[in-house]
Design a protein around this motif. Structure first.
Motif, PDB file in Angstrom:
ATOM      1  N   GLY A   6      49.178  17.678  50.048  1.00  0.00           N
ATOM      2  CA  GLY A   6      48.238  17.621  48.975  1.00  0.00           C
ATOM      3  C   GLY A   6      47.136  16.466  48.948  1.00  0.00           C
ATOM      4  O   GLY A   6      46.079  16.561  48.701  1.00  0.00           O
ATOM      5  N   LYS A  37      43.038  18.376  54.431  1.00  0.00           N
ATOM      6  CA  LYS A  37      44.196  18.443  53.376  1.00  0.00           C
ATOM      7  C   LYS A  37      45.458  18.616  54.109  1.00  0.00           C
ATOM      8  O   LYS A  37      45.357  19.450  54.890  1.00  0.00           O
ATOM      9  CB  LYS A  37      43.670  19.430  52.454  1.00  0.00           C
ATOM     10  CG  LYS A  37      44.702  19.448  51.155  1.00  0.00           C
ATOM     11  CD  LYS A  37      44.219  20.673  50.225  1.00  0.00           C
ATOM     12  CE  LYS A  37      45.142  20.507  48.859  1.00  0.00           C
ATOM     13  NZ  LYS A  37      44.707  21.608  47.825  1.00  0.00           N
ATOM     14  N   ILE A  81      49.939  19.876  46.288  1.00  0.00           N
ATOM     15  CA  ILE A  81      49.520  20.803  46.967  1.00  0.00           C
ATOM     16  C   ILE A  81      49.559  22.142  46.207  1.00  0.00           C
ATOM     17  O   ILE A  81      50.301  22.381  45.127  1.00  0.00           O
ATOM     18  CB  ILE A  81      50.534  21.196  47.974  1.00  0.00           C
ATOM     19  CG1 ILE A  81      49.790  22.076  49.311  1.00  0.00           C
ATOM     20  CG2 ILE A  81      51.806  21.564  47.865  1.00  0.00           C
ATOM     21  CD1 ILE A  81      50.399  22.129  50.590  1.00  0.00           C
TER      22      ILE A  81
END
Length: 82
Positions: A6, A37, A81
């Motif tokens: 995340g 990411k 995430i």
């Protein structure tokens, strides 16, 4: 190293820019290319994917307009995430 799934990293590159004032010295300018990411973290590696990439038309003239070896990454934010 504390990386979590995340997390978002900003990708930047230093490019040389000529000083237009009477042929002055060149300077290095940091250009933001986009973000990565992280979606998986292991003991010795993390895996991420491009989360945001700037439009090539918004970047200054460079030979390589996408991420490349040698670009700098810096942690931007810790996010869970999804």
């Amino acid at each position: 190293d504390g990386i979590k799934a995340g997390d978002i990293f900003e990708v930047t590159r230093m490019i040389p820019v000529a000083n237009s004032m009477a042929g002055g010295p060149w300077h290095l300018m940091r250009i933001s290319l986009g973000e990565i990411k992280i979606f998986a973290v292991g003991e010795s590696a993390s895996v991420g994917r491009v989360d945001m990439e700037r439009e090539p038309s918004s970047l200054p003239a460079m030979q390589q307009l996408t991420f490349m070896l040698g670009d700098q990454v810096q942690l931007k934010t810790h996010l869970p995430i999804q």
